[in-house]
Structures are given as structure tokens and as C-alpha cells.
Scaffold this motif. Sequence first.
Motif, PDB file in Angstrom:
ATOM      1  N   PHE A 160       0.709  -1.261   0.162  1.00  0.00           N
ATOM      2  CA  PHE A 160       0.098  -0.018   0.153  1.00  0.00           C
ATOM      3  C   PHE A 160       0.952   1.461  -0.074  1.00  0.00           C
ATOM      4  O   PHE A 160       0.407   2.244   0.558  1.00  0.00           O
ATOM      5  N   SER A 161       1.944   1.286  -0.616  1.00  0.00           N
ATOM      6  CA  SER A 161       3.039   2.422  -0.856  1.00  0.00           C
ATOM      7  C   SER A 161       3.081   2.627  -2.317  1.00  0.00           C
ATOM      8  O   SER A 161       2.964   1.483  -3.054  1.00  0.00           O
ATOM      9  N   ILE A 162       3.671   3.936  -2.724  1.00  0.00           N
ATOM     10  CA  ILE A 162       3.602   4.325  -3.994  1.00  0.00           C
ATOM     11  C   ILE A 162       4.944   4.861  -4.074  1.00  0.00           C
ATOM     12  O   ILE A 162       5.497   5.819  -3.518  1.00  0.00           O
ATOM     13  N   VAL A 163       5.867   4.233  -5.196  1.00  0.00           N
ATOM     14  CA  VAL A 163       7.011   4.761  -5.486  1.00  0.00           C
ATOM     15  C   VAL A 163       6.796   6.167  -6.597  1.00  0.00           C
ATOM     16  O   VAL A 163       6.153   5.886  -7.520  1.00  0.00           O
ATOM     17  N   SER A 164       7.346   7.094  -6.066  1.00  0.00           N
ATOM     18  CA  SER A 164       6.789   8.472  -6.856  1.00  0.00           C
ATOM     19  C   SER A 164       8.284   9.036  -7.818  1.00  0.00           C
ATOM     20  O   SER A 164       8.126   9.729  -8.436  1.00  0.00           O
ATOM     21  N   SER A 165       9.385   8.262  -7.088  1.00  0.00           N
ATOM     22  CA  SER A 165      10.697   8.913  -7.673  1.00  0.00           C
ATOM     23  C   SER A 165      11.651   7.989  -7.718  1.00  0.00           C
ATOM     24  O   SER A 165      11.667   6.928  -6.829  1.00  0.00           O
TER      25      SER A 165
ATOM     26  N   THR B  44      14.472   9.809  -1.588  1.00  0.00           N
ATOM     27  CA  THR B  44      14.224  10.962  -0.859  1.00  0.00           C
ATOM     28  C   THR B  44      12.752  11.401  -1.220  1.00  0.00           C
ATOM     29  O   THR B  44      12.646  11.753  -2.357  1.00  0.00           O
ATOM     30  N   ALA B  45      12.005  11.281  -0.300  1.00  0.00           N
ATOM     31  CA  ALA B  45      10.198  11.646  -0.807  1.00  0.00           C
ATOM     32  C   ALA B  45      10.126  13.043  -1.287  1.00  0.00           C
ATOM     33  O   ALA B  45       9.330  13.132  -2.376  1.00  0.00           O
TER      34      ALA B  45
ATOM     35  N   VAL C 147       3.708   9.941   4.394  1.00  0.00           N
ATOM     36  CA  VAL C 147       5.041  10.110   3.945  1.00  0.00           C
ATOM     37  C   VAL C 147       6.042   9.459   4.836  1.00  0.00           C
ATOM     38  O   VAL C 147       6.250  10.069   6.018  1.00  0.00           O
ATOM     39  N   ARG C 148       6.570   8.115   4.338  1.00  0.00           N
ATOM     40  CA  ARG C 148       7.456   7.452   5.502  1.00  0.00           C
ATOM     41  C   ARG C 148       8.661   7.461   4.787  1.00  0.00           C
ATOM     42  O   ARG C 148       9.869   6.868   5.582  1.00  0.00           O
ATOM     43  N   SER C 149       8.901   7.640   3.754  1.00  0.00           N
ATOM     44  CA  SER C 149      10.379   7.613   2.939  1.00  0.00           C
ATOM     45  C   SER C 149      11.010   8.822   3.454  1.00  0.00           C
ATOM     46  O   SER C 149      10.414   9.837   4.199  1.00  0.00           O
ATOM     47  N   GLY C 150      12.489   8.656   3.481  1.00  0.00           N
ATOM     48  CA  GLY C 150      13.380   9.716   3.863  1.00  0.00           C
ATOM     49  C   GLY C 150      13.006  11.137   3.366  1.00  0.00           C
ATOM     50  O   GLY C 150      12.674  11.364   2.179  1.00  0.00           O
ATOM     51  N   LEU C 151      12.908  12.190   4.050  1.00  0.00           N
ATOM     52  CA  LEU C 151      12.709  13.539   4.027  1.00  0.00           C
ATOM     53  C   LEU C 151      14.153  14.209   4.227  1.00  0.00           C
ATOM     54  O   LEU C 151      14.706  13.940   4.987  1.00  0.00           O
TER      55      LEU C 151
ATOM     56  N   ARG D 226      14.917   3.842   2.507  1.00  0.00           N
ATOM     57  CA  ARG D 226      15.681   3.337   1.351  1.00  0.00           C
ATOM     58  C   ARG D 226      16.705   2.250   1.853  1.00  0.00           C
ATOM     59  O   ARG D 226      17.625   1.788   1.306  1.00  0.00           O
ATOM     60  N   LYS D 227      16.839   2.198   3.156  1.00  0.00           N
ATOM     61  CA  LYS D 227      17.860   1.446   3.792  1.00  0.00           C
ATOM     62  C   LYS D 227      17.695  -0.066   3.899  1.00  0.00           C
ATOM     63  O   LYS D 227      16.515  -0.379   3.826  1.00  0.00           O
ATOM     64  N   GLN D 228      18.753  -0.829   3.631  1.00  0.00           N
ATOM     65  CA  GLN D 228      18.712  -2.307   3.709  1.00  0.00           C
ATOM     66  C   GLN D 228      18.386  -2.579   5.147  1.00  0.00           C
ATOM     67  O   GLN D 228      19.088  -2.116   5.980  1.00  0.00           O
ATOM     68  N   THR D 229      17.430  -3.322   5.599  1.00  0.00           N
ATOM     69  CA  THR D 229      17.261  -3.585   7.014  1.00  0.00           C
ATOM     70  C   THR D 229      16.713  -4.842   7.422  1.00  0.00           C
ATOM     71  O   THR D 229      16.572  -5.775   6.556  1.00  0.00           O
TER      72      THR D 229
END
Length: 676
Positions: free
Chosen positions: A301-306, A358-359, A414-418, A641-644
Amino acid sequence: MSEKNFLPISKEDMIERGWDQCDFVLVTADAYVDHHSFGTAIISRVLESAGYKVGIIAQPDWKTTDDFMKLGKPRLAFLVNGGNMDPMVNHYSVSKRMRDKDLYSPGGKMGLRPDRSTIVYCNKIREAYRDVDIVIGGIEASLRRFAHYDYWSNSVRKSILVDSGADLLVYGMSENQIVEVANALNDGLRAKYISFINGTCFLVDDKEYVYDYVEIPSFKEVSEDKIKYAQAFKVQYQEQDPITGKTIIQQHGNKYLVQNKPAMPLTREELDKVYALPYMKTYHPIYEKDGGIPAIEEVKFSIVSSRGCFGSCHFCALTFHQGRIVQSRSEESILQEAEEMTNLPDFKGYIHDVGGPTANFRGPACSKQLKAGVCKHKECLAPTLCKNMDVDHKEYLGVLRKMREIPKVKKVFVRSGLRYDYIMADKDDTFFRELIEHHVSGQLKVAPEHISAKVLKYMGKPAGKTYDRFREKFFKINEQLGKKQYIIPYLMSSHPGSTLDTAIELAEYLRDIHYQPEQVQDFYPTPGTLSTTMFYTGLDPMTMEEVYIPRTKEEKAMQRALLQFSNPKKYDIVYAALVKAERLDLIGYGPKCLIRPREDRFGRGGHGKGQGQGQGRNDGRGQAQGNNRGQKSLRNNSGSRKQTSGKSQGHQKGKTVNTNTNRSSSKTSSRPSKKR
């Protein structure tokens, strides 16, 4: 058979489609998930859209050749990748301990992929079909395309193209170049002779036939001389631009590795087409009996925008894989995916993320990047923002506003890094205000990583008071909106340049803002990063200056413990670190002390405050609540974006939640959406 279906994974599937032979057989170290957050899905669907027949072999048994032969010999080539996450990072923590769970395998089960998967798979394919063409790609191949330092063996290894015995290496995101490779193969050219496609690497016997190149020190030289290694990396780093980059060659024994310059990033129209392909958006049903594939839960339920990032953090491999030129999908493409998402049977009204590496980056850093390329000798955001930077959140904000209006959507997070420095550079606070009002789930995660200017310089991160100003504005806007939300800062210990003194400096900062991280991640030296080159050589490759490297387990443990100084379990090692650094002034009962004296470490003497000044949960304003050592601020499982890998326990409003915090320099993601 329905028009939309998974690609064949068996002979029976091929027969159902009326196929006698696949054009390509794609072998991957991940389970088969047909979702555009997974590299295997994108590459296979792109080839399918170009008219090729593609079969999938996911997580084959590498102890025999049987699984590698189950779809037969492909007409054109085998394609091999190591999965969405580098196999070694997938298997091992930074302390080189085996992880408990593989998020990209059925039920999270470990042991379904080998170490160095690409090399192992290529060897088995050669054993099964000696004369077949093999093309390798994905994150593992991309970051190991040159001779590279390998943290797990503590040695310099050859290019993975040499070690795997493959014929051609495709690096980067690869959508355009894989079709060019397919067309060349279809025209009758063998893979080892394909030398004209940007974004690929190949081997030659004689450099006489390579033109307009720069030669870097050979494998032999970089494996024996750390200065040569640093010099080689500097050239690699500076030539990773699709416009200004040159062909690079590196001798490996009696052959030369040739890297053509990177492929041009996709246009917005091309990127939209990639995300509009007929993905099934889930894992193959063969995995239902095992409980499915855990990694899908983070991206469903997430969307890659960039994609791409001009942040250029030195511990991040994005420069080597996605590049510094940011590309983004159109508003129409993003909204269409969001609307389709609302029709899924298990959609609850929440879109978990709209972002990328980076969102809040939606386009190139400046207008010159698409014409003249990125700057070779300076970075966009560090040590300060470039004066040519285009700072604008209007387009991203417009997308978020329209998503909020979609029927059935209750909340868009918005949960990607900012990049907080980019937010602070925007003179218009509208985005920041609406982000806080509508798109934060109680905690906003940002990544200052450290506060010492000495360390931040080597991280490629901004120094100064920008983060403090960001915090102040965040809390001020929250107060205006009547909200009580938290900032969760990502912090890294033991990065090159970090000493005990700088770790203590960071600990004192955490004391002053009354924040104690639940977990701290040690720097993880993975291939393809500037920081890893510093770790191995002890040199900054851009200046050739010596850099202090914390290497011993003892010092790494001390630096990590200092950032959690109020944790009673860390007392002994924090005490030892302060003594070693001759900072006895931080041991005592005063308001600036980190810990009590050893004779009163448990507070039995009743001489004032408890151990440390940062105990209790941060209320988002730097005010410590209570004196409960077990209660700490939550670090959110952000899908960054980190490997976790791994879990910790956080607390929020009386509820215990699982939070995933182990991060790595390779930034290749518990969130598979960020790169392939």
C-alpha cells in the motif's frame, strides 16, 4: 488463461501459454513477487512488453543443476540477479552475525539463497549449459562491477563479471539497456561481444579497441596498495554521470573490464510506462502455504513516486546504482495507482507512503543537470546547499493533496526519508505545514546521522544548526495545529572520522534534547560507497587526506553505547569510554553528567537524579517525561531506502510495537521499492 497472469515458473506454465522455449530465463535470489518494487518483476515485464518470452526461476536449489534446467535452455540468454537486497547484507548484520529472517523468502525463512548468489548461480548455469549466454544485473552486480573491497572477507575482490564468468553486466536500473541487450541478442550477436550499450560492462583482451576512456589502477594494484584503491574509486565516483562520464577500464589479469558510461535516466513518460505494466502486485500463489513473502507487506500500500537522489550521502550507494539525477512519475500515473490500490480487498483506507530514496525530491537539483550533467567536484547539498539549487515542493504537495481527495482514502502518509535541509531551504512553509498536518503518523523520521561537523564532513551531510532549526519549526507548527508529534532522528555510530570524542559530543547533544534512541546502527561498509573506501583505505579518496577509522570491536561498542548512555545495560561500557576519553566530568550527579559514579550506579544513595539526564520518553519538545528507564522513544519501521533487518521494541501511547531499525550504508531497503 486470463490476459493478466504471473510469468511462467514451470514447463506446465509454458505449455499453458503455448511456448516451446523461453527467450530469457531470469534467475533470482528472491522469491517471485510480481510487484514493481521488485527488480525481477520490472525487468521481466519490460522484456515482455518488448515482445520477449520470459520465464522465472526463483531461489533455485544451488546444490544441483536440476532447478536451473526446469524451464529448459533459453533461446537468447539467462538473466541473473542476487535479489532486491545484496545477498551478503541480507544474510549478515554489521557484526557479521547471521540474521534470523529473510524478508524476501517464503515465510521469512533463511537459507534459501547462497552467499554471493550471482556468482553461485552463474557457475551452476555454466555447469548445466556450457555454451549459453549469461547477463547479470541488479544491486549485487551493480555495486561490484569494479574491483571492490569486500567487508565480509576483509579483502579486495575482482569485478563480479570476472568472478561469475558471465558474459555481460547491466548496471543501474536497466529498463532501457536490457531491451537494447535483448534486441542485440535477437539480432544474432553473442552477449560477450555487446560493447556499445551505455549502462553495461564487458571484458576485452586488448584495450586497443576501446576509445575515449580513462584507465584506473588494476585489480592487482588496488588489492596491494590502498592509495591506488582510493585513486581508482575517485575516478569511478566522478565518472558516474550519463552526460559527462567517460568509459572506464580496469585490468584484471590478462583481460580488461570496460564500463561504458551510465545510461540516461528515464524520462517521465518512460517511467510512467514502466509502472503501468501488468504486474500482479503480489507474490506468486505457490508461497501461500508458507505464509507469503514478508517484504510485500511494506510496499503493498505504498507508491514509488521517484528514483535517484542528489543528496549524495557518502555511506549510500545510490550514486552508483540509481544516480544523482532525480526522475519522477507524473501526477496522473501516481493517482491512477492510488485509485487502483483502493479497490484491493484488504485496503483499509491508508496509503503508507508516497516517495522514493528521498520523498521530497521530484526532479533534478538544478536545470543544468539534464544538459551538462552533475558537477564532478562538488555536491548539491553538502557542506551547504548549492546556490543553483531549485527548491520547490509545489508539485509534490499537489500530488499529496489530490491523493487525499480520492474516495476510500482516509490518510496518506509519507514514510520515505525527507531531506530536512531541503525543506528548510524552501521559503514557503506550506509543504512543511501540510506535511505535519496530514501526512505524519505521529512520528516524522529524518536522518541527521550525527551532529559533529568533523563526522558530518565525511558523511557528506550538512553541518551547522539546520537540524535544530528544523526541530524548532516542527514543534512550533505542531503547537499551532494542536498536535503532539515526535521527530525520530536516525543516528549512525563508528562512521569514518568518528572518534570517542565525537561520539561523546553526540551523546551530550542527546542529553540536552532529552532523547535516547532505541537502537543505533554502526556504519556498515558495503561496496560502491565513498565511506566504504574510507573505511578500507583510511583515506578520503576525494582529498587523499588521512581519516580516523574506528576498527576495533571495543571502540565500536563504546561509540554505540554512548548514544544510549541512560540504558543500565550499557553502564559499564559507557563508564569505560568516558574514562578512556578522560571525560570524568560526565560521571557524577550534575545536570550535565551522563552517568552516576560507579559506587552509586543504581541510585541507592538518593543523591539526586537517576543515571543520565535523558531517561524517559521524549515528548517531542525535549522534555523528559517520567523516570522510567524502560520507556524510550519509538523508532518507526519506516520502509526507508536502507537495507534493514531485525526488530526492536518501541513504545507509543501505552502500546508496544515492533520497529525495524537496522540500517546499512548500501541503502538497499527493507523497503524493496527503492532500488533493484
